[in-house]
Write a protein that holds these residues in place. Structure first.
Motif, PDB file in Angstrom:
ATOM      1  N   ALA A  41     -22.827  31.689  21.443  1.00 14.44           N
ATOM      2  CA  ALA A  41     -21.590  31.026  21.873  1.00 14.44           C
ATOM      3  C   ALA A  41     -20.358  31.888  21.615  1.00 14.44           C
ATOM      4  CB  ALA A  41     -21.449  29.687  21.151  1.00 14.44           C
ATOM      5  N   LEU A  42     -20.397  32.714  20.574  1.00  9.77           N
ATOM      6  CA  LEU A  42     -19.224  33.503  20.206  1.00  9.77           C
ATOM      7  C   LEU A  42     -19.286  34.947  20.698  1.00  9.77           C
ATOM      8  CD1 LEU A  42     -18.771  32.263  16.524  1.00  9.77           C
ATOM      9  CD2 LEU A  42     -17.676  31.415  18.605  1.00  9.77           C
ATOM     10  N   LEU A  43     -20.384  35.333  21.352  1.00  6.95           N
ATOM     11  CA  LEU A  43     -20.508  36.703  21.823  1.00  6.95           C
ATOM     12  C   LEU A  43     -19.448  37.093  22.854  1.00  6.95           C
ATOM     13  CD1 LEU A  43     -22.214  39.264  21.529  1.00  6.95           C
ATOM     14  CD2 LEU A  43     -23.670  38.402  23.393  1.00  6.95           C
ATOM     15  N   PRO A  44     -19.108  36.233  23.820  1.00  7.35           N
ATOM     16  CA  PRO A  44     -18.035  36.619  24.754  1.00  7.35           C
ATOM     17  C   PRO A  44     -16.703  36.903  24.065  1.00  7.35           C
ATOM     18  CG  PRO A  44     -19.279  34.769  25.627  1.00  7.35           C
ATOM     19  CD  PRO A  44     -19.721  34.950  24.222  1.00  7.35           C
ATOM     20  N   SER A  45     -16.373  36.066  23.088  1.00 10.36           N
ATOM     21  CA  SER A  45     -15.117  36.292  22.375  1.00 10.36           C
ATOM     22  C   SER A  45     -15.169  37.577  21.558  1.00 10.36           C
ATOM     23  CB  SER A  45     -14.824  35.095  21.469  1.00 10.36           C
ATOM     24  OG  SER A  45     -13.644  35.299  20.714  1.00 10.36           O
ATOM     25  N   LEU A  46     -16.310  37.870  20.955  1.00  9.46           N
ATOM     26  CA  LEU A  46     -16.435  39.094  20.170  1.00  9.46           C
ATOM     27  C   LEU A  46     -16.277  40.334  21.048  1.00  9.46           C
ATOM     28  CD1 LEU A  46     -17.208  40.490  17.450  1.00  9.46           C
ATOM     29  CD2 LEU A  46     -19.591  40.352  18.219  1.00  9.46           C
ATOM     30  N   ALA A 102     -27.026  37.967  13.120  1.00  9.33           N
ATOM     31  CA  ALA A 102     -25.829  37.888  12.293  1.00  9.33           C
ATOM     32  C   ALA A 102     -25.180  39.253  12.093  1.00  9.33           C
ATOM     33  CB  ALA A 102     -26.171  37.272  10.942  1.00  9.33           C
ATOM     34  N   ALA A 103     -25.971  40.321  12.205  1.00  5.21           N
ATOM     35  CA  ALA A 103     -25.425  41.668  11.998  1.00  5.21           C
ATOM     36  C   ALA A 103     -24.449  42.092  13.086  1.00  5.21           C
ATOM     37  CB  ALA A 103     -26.565  42.684  11.919  1.00  5.21           C
ATOM     38  N   THR A 104     -24.450  41.413  14.220  1.00  6.97           N
ATOM     39  CA  THR A 104     -23.480  41.756  15.276  1.00  6.97           C
ATOM     40  C   THR A 104     -22.046  41.494  14.830  1.00  6.97           C
ATOM     41  OG1 THR A 104     -23.746  39.542  16.241  1.00  6.97           O
ATOM     42  CG2 THR A 104     -25.137  41.299  17.117  1.00  6.97           C
ATOM     43  N   ALA A 105     -21.870  40.708  13.782  1.00  4.34           N
ATOM     44  CA  ALA A 105     -20.514  40.457  13.292  1.00  4.34           C
ATOM     45  C   ALA A 105     -19.868  41.730  12.765  1.00  4.34           C
ATOM     46  CB  ALA A 105     -20.546  39.401  12.196  1.00  4.34           C
ATOM     47  N   VAL A 175     -14.088  34.373  14.139  1.00  4.44           N
ATOM     48  CA  VAL A 175     -15.259  34.691  14.963  1.00  4.44           C
ATOM     49  C   VAL A 175     -16.297  35.508  14.188  1.00  4.44           C
ATOM     50  CG1 VAL A 175     -16.046  35.928  17.012  1.00  4.44           C
ATOM     51  CG2 VAL A 175     -13.973  34.529  17.121  1.00  4.44           C
ATOM     52  N   GLN A 176     -15.859  36.588  13.581  1.00  5.78           N
ATOM     53  CA  GLN A 176     -16.824  37.474  12.938  1.00  5.78           C
ATOM     54  C   GLN A 176     -17.506  36.830  11.738  1.00  5.78           C
ATOM     55  OE1 GLN A 176     -13.953  40.847  12.690  1.00  5.78           O
ATOM     56  NE2 GLN A 176     -15.576  42.061  13.667  1.00  5.78           N
ATOM     57  N   TRP A 177     -16.772  36.101  10.943  1.00  6.91           N
ATOM     58  CA  TRP A 177     -17.380  35.428   9.813  1.00  6.91           C
ATOM     59  C   TRP A 177     -18.327  34.312  10.272  1.00  6.91           C
ATOM     60  CZ3 TRP A 177     -18.190  36.303   4.887  1.00  6.91           C
ATOM     61  CH2 TRP A 177     -17.398  37.240   4.231  1.00  6.91           C
ATOM     62  N   ALA A 178     -17.960  33.642  11.351  1.00  2.00           N
ATOM     63  CA  ALA A 178     -18.840  32.590  11.876  1.00  2.00           C
ATOM     64  C   ALA A 178     -20.179  33.179  12.327  1.00  2.00           C
ATOM     65  CB  ALA A 178     -18.151  31.879  13.033  1.00  2.00           C
ATOM     66  N   ILE A 179     -20.134  34.341  12.992  1.00  2.00           N
ATOM     67  CA  ILE A 179     -21.382  34.992  13.403  1.00  2.00           C
ATOM     68  C   ILE A 179     -22.183  35.431  12.185  1.00  2.00           C
ATOM     69  CG2 ILE A 179     -22.341  36.974  14.616  1.00  2.00           C
ATOM     70  CD1 ILE A 179     -20.011  36.803  16.555  1.00  2.00           C
ATOM     71  N   GLY A 180     -21.504  35.955  11.174  1.00  2.00           N
ATOM     72  CA  GLY A 180     -22.217  36.379   9.972  1.00  2.00           C
ATOM     73  C   GLY A 180     -22.875  35.229   9.239  1.00  2.00           C
TER      74      GLY A 180
END
Length: 279
Positions: A41-46, A102-105, A175-180
């Protein structure tokens, strides 16, 4: 009016299909979907907001990742045919998907996001056949539909809850912390698989290969199978003994023994077999 008896093939185990093992795999599917739906869900924003990538990069990354996941399912099916290996593949697949997703963060370039996403989806594809095989080990054949329906329901619930949790995490930590933080439900999913394997399936028992049909072997006094003796083995033994006599002769190579001498070298019970085998 007479009472009809229940079918003879119905057992209590077939009635209780919703066992702790089925619940464990259902929980793993729910938690794993929550874990990898947050980065999805958060990949487009990242990619667009954080890394400044064009929208085409998202399509390319998702397309390659889905293709690798589909190809990995074929390889995962081959690995899942082995009962011991399917357990390792299932646990490793769930854990690897959680960690790589999670490492994509922490990615600082678009190619890093693509590499991690592709690796996570490959691990996800590998684990699916192993998980399905484990589920088949837990329920009787008549309950396959209910068991797989329950697992798919839990997976879809995770797909609904994951994006909702992502929205709350973005508002809270970004965004990044949410992915992590998505690694937490992913690792809990791997723990649910470990629980299912240890508490319900038990250790894998090695299967002993069956003796070929038609082979008859006796038993020794201790109960162990007696070695099979054939005319070819006895002939080889007699010829080896003949070669040993030739090598140790003081005047060089000794002439070969005749047929009567070879029959004398074999035990009395095997002499007819040796004679018939040499002819």
């Amino acid at each position: 009016m007479t009472d009809t008896a229940p079918p003879a093939d119905t057992t209590p185990d077939q009635e209780k299909w919703l066992s702790p093992g089925v619940k464990g795999i259902g929980s793993a599917s729910f938690l794993a979907d929550v874990g990898h739906e947050i980065p999805t869900a958060l990949l487009p924003s990242l990619l667009t907001s954080t890394l400044g990538a064009p929208a085409a990069a998202l399509g390319a990354i998702e397309g390659i990742s889905d293709a690798l996941a589909g190809a990995a399912r074929f390889g995962g099916g081959v690995l899942a045919d082995d009962p011991a290996r399917r357990r390792k593949v299932a646990v490793g697949g769930y854990a690897a998907t959680a960690v790589l997703g999670a490492a994509t963060a922490g990615a600082t370039a678009v190619w890093q996001v693509g590499l991690l996403r592709a690796a996570a989806w490959t691990a996800r594809g590998l684990r699916v056949p192993a998980r399905n095989a484990l589920l088949a080990d837990l329920v009787p054949a008549k309950a396959y539909g209910r068991a797989y329906g329950f697992e798919r329901m839990m997976d879809n619930l995770g797909a609904i809850f994951g994006p909702l949790l992502a929205l709350g995490l973005v508002a809270w930590v970004g965004v990044q912390w949410a992915i992590g933080l998505s690694v937490i439900p992913g690792l809990l999913a791997a723990g649910a698989i470990v629980y299912t394997i240890r508490k319900t399936l038990g250790p894998v028992r090695p299967t002993r290969p069956a003796c070929p049909e038609g082979r008859r072997r006796g038993r020794t006094s201790g109960g162990r199978p007696a070695p099979e003796v054939t005319s070819r083995k006895v002939i080889g033994l007699s010829q080896g003994m003949k070669g040993a006599r030739q090598c140790h002769h003081p005047h060089g190579v000794r002439p070969a023994c005749d047929l009567d001498r070879q029959k004398d070298l074999a035990p009395a019970s095997f002499r007819p077999t040796v004679a018939s085998g040499i002819q």
